[in-house]
Design a protein around this motif. Structure first.
Motif, mmCIF file in Angstrom:
data_model
loop_
_atom_site.group_PDB
_atom_site.id
_atom_site.type_symbol
_atom_site.label_atom_id
_atom_site.label_comp_id
_atom_site.label_asym_id
_atom_site.label_seq_id
_atom_site.Cartn_x
_atom_site.Cartn_y
_atom_site.Cartn_z
ATOM 1 N N HIS A 112 23.420 51.853 48.277
ATOM 2 C CA HIS A 112 23.722 52.874 49.282
ATOM 3 C C HIS A 112 22.862 52.700 50.535
ATOM 4 O O HIS A 112 23.291 53.055 51.635
ATOM 5 C CB HIS A 112 23.550 54.274 48.702
ATOM 6 N N GLU A 113 21.667 52.163 50.390
ATOM 7 C CA GLU A 113 20.800 51.918 51.543
ATOM 8 C C GLU A 113 21.490 51.021 52.571
ATOM 9 O O GLU A 113 21.316 51.201 53.769
ATOM 10 C CB GLU A 113 19.487 51.267 51.102
ATOM 11 N N LYS A 139 24.005 53.817 58.670
ATOM 12 C CA LYS A 139 24.225 53.300 60.025
ATOM 13 C C LYS A 139 22.969 52.647 60.583
ATOM 14 O O LYS A 139 23.048 51.714 61.367
ATOM 15 C CB LYS A 139 24.696 54.414 60.943
ATOM 16 N N SER A 140 21.809 53.129 60.165
ATOM 17 C CA SER A 140 20.552 52.586 60.680
ATOM 18 C C SER A 140 20.146 51.281 59.995
ATOM 19 O O SER A 140 19.192 50.637 60.410
ATOM 20 C CB SER A 140 19.431 53.621 60.511
ATOM 21 N N SER A 141 20.881 50.879 58.956
ATOM 22 C CA SER A 141 20.545 49.667 58.204
ATOM 23 C C SER A 141 21.333 48.457 58.687
ATOM 24 O O SER A 141 22.468 48.578 59.120
ATOM 25 C CB SER A 141 20.841 49.856 56.717
#
Length: 117
Positions: free
Chosen positions: A47-48, A52-54
């Protein structure tokens, strides 16, 4: 024989190369969250990558601590059940430009039982 070949297909499933492939795999896993008491922990590393920031960068942590674990969970008891004679079978399918997947299940005593993938 069908159950065995569907299980082999799940075990041979390659790791997701793109975010939408990971999304499809997580959807499959999420369907079975009620059968796995530690779902959130087991899927956290995957899920990480969907945040959107990944940046989508597959590392050993996703491979060994999440993807391979989920493949094993989806192919073992209590998720998989033996078919019950006299009960109706339900075949769920999905396809994309990259692949096709199927799941054979039954409803036994008002409970969904997965027979194979």
């Amino acid at each position: 024989m069908l159950k065995y070949s569907l299980m082999l297909a799940m075990k041979a499933r390659p790791r997701p190369q793109k975010l939408h492939e990971l999304g499809s795999f997580l959807e499959l896993c999420s369907y079975y969250r009620r059968f796995e008491p530690n779902f959130a922990t087991a899927a956290a590393n995957l899920h990480e990558l969907t945040k959107k920031s990944s940046v989508y960068r597959w590392i050993e942590e996703q491979e060994e601590k999440a993807f391979q674990i989920w493949k094993r969970l989806l192919c073992t008891v209590p998720v998989l059940s033996y078919p019950v004679a006299g009960e109706k079978f339900v075949l769920h399918t999905d396809a994309s430009g990259y692949g096709i997947v199927g799941m054979l299940s039954q409803v036994v005593n008002a409970v969904w039982k997965v027979i194979g993938y």
